[in-house]
Design a protein around this motif. Structure first.
Motif, mmCIF file in Angstrom:
data_model
loop_
_atom_site.group_PDB
_atom_site.id
_atom_site.type_symbol
_atom_site.label_atom_id
_atom_site.label_comp_id
_atom_site.label_asym_id
_atom_site.label_seq_id
_atom_site.Cartn_x
_atom_site.Cartn_y
_atom_site.Cartn_z
ATOM 1 N N VAL A 79 66.893 58.593 42.856
ATOM 2 C CA VAL A 79 68.011 58.413 44.075
ATOM 3 C C VAL A 79 68.770 59.718 44.099
ATOM 4 N N ALA A 80 69.310 60.297 42.944
ATOM 5 C CA ALA A 80 70.172 61.292 43.398
ATOM 6 C C ALA A 80 69.547 62.546 43.962
ATOM 7 N N MET A 81 68.266 62.706 43.583
ATOM 8 C CA MET A 81 67.345 63.989 44.052
ATOM 9 C C MET A 81 67.456 63.830 45.608
ATOM 10 N N SER A 82 66.954 62.448 45.872
ATOM 11 C CA SER A 82 66.666 62.249 47.208
ATOM 12 C C SER A 82 67.857 62.181 48.154
ATOM 13 N N ASP A 83 68.851 61.890 47.673
ATOM 14 C CA ASP A 83 70.132 62.123 48.448
ATOM 15 C C ASP A 83 70.780 63.582 48.573
ATOM 16 N N VAL A 99 64.531 54.723 33.952
ATOM 17 C CA VAL A 99 65.041 55.836 33.452
ATOM 18 C C VAL A 99 65.053 57.047 34.434
ATOM 19 N N GLU A 100 64.026 56.990 35.214
ATOM 20 C CA GLU A 100 63.755 58.027 36.374
ATOM 21 C C GLU A 100 64.315 57.802 37.600
ATOM 22 N N HIS A 157 71.777 62.512 34.797
ATOM 23 C CA HIS A 157 70.539 62.382 35.302
ATOM 24 C C HIS A 157 69.795 63.193 36.073
ATOM 25 N N LEU A 158 70.573 64.142 36.292
ATOM 26 C CA LEU A 158 69.945 65.610 36.985
ATOM 27 C C LEU A 158 69.903 66.678 35.754
#
Length: 623
Positions: free
Chosen positions: A174-178, A168-169, A129-130
């Motif tokens: 979510v991962a980037m925000s965390d 998809v985004e 995802h990243l």
């Protein structure tokens, strides 16, 4: 146990875009009004949240992800860490001897250990995802950025964000925000170095793997110099396919992620991105410079131009992505590659011109056809014209070539001078002029003057045709094309005059005038001999361009056939009783057109004039 929290509680950087943690973390309530009792209560609340997720407290806490299990608890955990940091600040300022400070420090170390674990897990579990492609393909980071300002740990803002973007985004958002929330918390608590260390290790492995998958090999300059051209060309093609993805996706995506996760600190953003991408980017652009230093030849110029184009077209992105001072070496390497490639292209262009001038003078082609030099040079130049933008920059940025000035006739049109005389235009016009001068010398090798003119017409026609049907027409202009098309017509007219003058002069000035039978027979004999000689001599001559071939034959036929037909019709009856009439009148008017149609294919005199004498006589008798 080292008191790391107290040692680093004022962790900050002069380059950080936000105030130092010691200032930004101050509570709204005056510090002196917070009693030690109140601080103890705050610590007790923080302790209940933090110890629950102590990796050493239970097996469940050790293997479970806080952010995966409960985002609500995760946000509460981050808030507790920030409150703990505020309490530690108060203790340091007003109760530095309190036993609570040791307790707070112990809780902070437990919390940071948990956050380190969470940070690593999120980075590792969300590699897909990243990945740079997913990040660089985002329509905007503005929506995701809105989730970074939720110091209160609310999930409502994140929900509004994920609702507005594609499924998809959402995972990457979510991962980037965390990651951003954890990074902000650790940095403000004085543990930014631990966070950065984890980030660099994980993300650098992703970038290095991405370059490897793109086929970017670790090749030294010596290895490249020793490669056969066929092998090196394959490497270049692979590099050309990879460079755009590497810049626009791999490095761009990593820059976006770095900027987002560490938005509160410019110095950390720069440090992370530089350490993750600088080495790979320098190696990537260094390949082009190594190729530019390898052994060169005119045939390799197009690959060198491809390399130059690739870097030149991506230069705006390179400057933007590697904007930091610590990544100046990447920009420098890309620029150095452009300079080296430009030097190599200029040298190869000079070598190409020199090779034309050194072409052996004593080399001609049978039948006055297209010379290999003409074909090679014009095909080469028409391909070069596709790189006119890069070539203009390369030639304009280099020293002026040593060459004679162009003839004034090349500047006969003011529009050509004003609009067309760019550096590349003048250089290409000069090279074509060199070719035409070489062709003039080769034309002199033909003993028959008319064949010399046919040779010049053939080759100049090919030059003009290549200019008109390629991007050369935009560089040389319509006036240049028109002037040289007129020269082709002049060469063709000169060929016609020199090659067919004896045939034209064999006809009487007035074919319809009254003449005796003997005079008429003499006219036919002279004409037949002259026509047969011209046909026999020119049956192996060539006109390579179909349109030019038809124009030449039509022009000859218009001058020849009507005049001969008038002579033929005038004396057909008078000579019909001759016993050997087919020996005197060997051609009917239509025969001339048939013979002319066979010319200029270079097939030789396969259909000689004498082979059809019987058919000609039958045609004579029947008319």
């Amino acid at each position: 146990m080292p008191r790391k929290g107290m040692r680093t509680v004022f962790f900050s950087s002069s380059k950080d875009s936000s105030p130092s943690p010691s200032l930004s973390s101050r509570p709204s309530t005056p510090l002196h009004s917070l009693s030690e009792t109140m601080i103890a209560e705050n610590l007790q609340v923080a302790e209940s949240v933090i110890t629950k997720w102590d990796p050493n407290s239970s097996t469940c806490a050790k293997v479970t992800s806080l952010f995966y299990e409960s985002r609500t608890e995760a946000m509460e955990f981050l808030k507790s860490v920030k409150d703990l940091q505020r309490s530690m600040y108060c203790l340091l300022s007003h109760h530095s001897s309190s036993h609570l400070l040791v307790r707070a420090q112990t809780l902070m170390q437990i919390a940071i250990k948990r956050l380190e674990k969470e940070f690593f897990q999120i980075l590792s579990a969300n590699r897909d995802h990243l990945d740079p492609e997913s990040i660089s393909g985002r329509s905007s980071l503005s929506t995701a950025s809105s989730t970074s300002d939720h110091d209160d740990g609310s999930e409502d803002d994140l929900q509004l964000t994920t609702d507005s973007i594609s499924e998809v985004e959402q995972a990457s958002t979510v991962a980037m925000s965390d990651l951003r929330s954890i990074a902000e918390c650790m940095i403000s608590s004085g543990y930014g170095s631990e966070c950065v260390r984890i980030y660099k290790v994980v993300r650098k492995s992703i970038v290095d793997e991405g370059l490897y998958r793109l086929g970017i090999e670790q090749l030294s300059s010596s290895q490249i110099h020793k490669m056969d051209w066929e092998v090196l060309e394959l490497k270049i093609k692979n590099w050309l396919n990879a460079i755009r993805v590497a810049v626009k996706t791999l490095f761009s995506g990593e820059r976006i992620l770095c900027d987002y996760v560490f938005s509160t600190s410019q110095s950390i953003r720069e440090s992370c991105f530089s350490e993750i991408c600088r080495e790979g980017a320098i190696h990537l652009f260094g390949f082009a410079e190594s190729v530019a230093k390898s052994k060169r030849s005119s045939e390799k110029m197009f690959r060198f131009l491809d390399l130059y184009d690739a870097i030149s077209n991506l230069w705006p992105e390179i400057e933007t992505i590697f904007f930091f001072e610590s990544t100046a070496a990447v920009r420098s390497q890309a620029l150095s590659s452009l300079i080296r490639l430009g030097d190599a292209v200029r040298a190869m262009l000079s070598d190409f011109e020199s090779a034309i001038q050194k072409d052996p003078a004593r080399s001609s082609v049978p039948g006055g056809g297209l010379h290999p030099l003409t074909r090679y040079v014009m095909n080469y130049l028409s391909l070069l014209a596709d790189y006119s933008g890069s070539l203009s920059d390369i030639i304009a940025n280099g020293p002026a070539p040593v060459q004679s000035p162009l003839p004034e006739s090349y500047y006969s049109s003011p529009s050509w001078v004003d609009n067309q005389s760019s550096a590349i235009s003048v250089r290409l016009v000069w090279i074509i002029l060199v070719v035409l001068c070489k062709l003039d010398g080769k034309a002199e090798l033909y003993k028959d003057v008319s064949l010399s003119y046919l040779f010049l017409a053939n080759n100049l026609q090919y030059v003009v045709s290549k200019v008109r049907t390629s991007n050369l027409r935009y560089l040389l202009g319509e006036d240049w094309i028109s002037n040289h098309e007129a020269m082709v017509k002049q060469y063709a007219a000169s060929y016609e005059r020199m090659g067919w003058n004896n045939v034209f002069s064999a006809l009487p000035e007035n074919p319809g005038a009254v003449a005796s039978k003997e005079e008429a027979k003499e006219h036919f004999k002279r004409f037949s001999s002259a026509f047969e000689e011209a046909y026999r001599k020119q049956s192996s001559w060539v006109v390579t361009d179909g349109r030019l071939r038809d124009e030449i034959k039509l022009s000859i036929a218009k001058k020849l056939v009507p005049a001969y037909r008038e002579l033929y019709d005038r004396y057909r009856i008078a000579l019909s009783d001759e016993k050997n009439v087919h020996g005197v009148v060997r051609f009917a008017p239509d025969d001339l057109g048939n013979y002319l149609s066979d010319l200029f294919y270079g097939t030789g005199a396969s259909g000689s004039t004498s082979s059809s004498s019987s058919s000609r006589s039958r045609g004579w008798r029947s008319q």
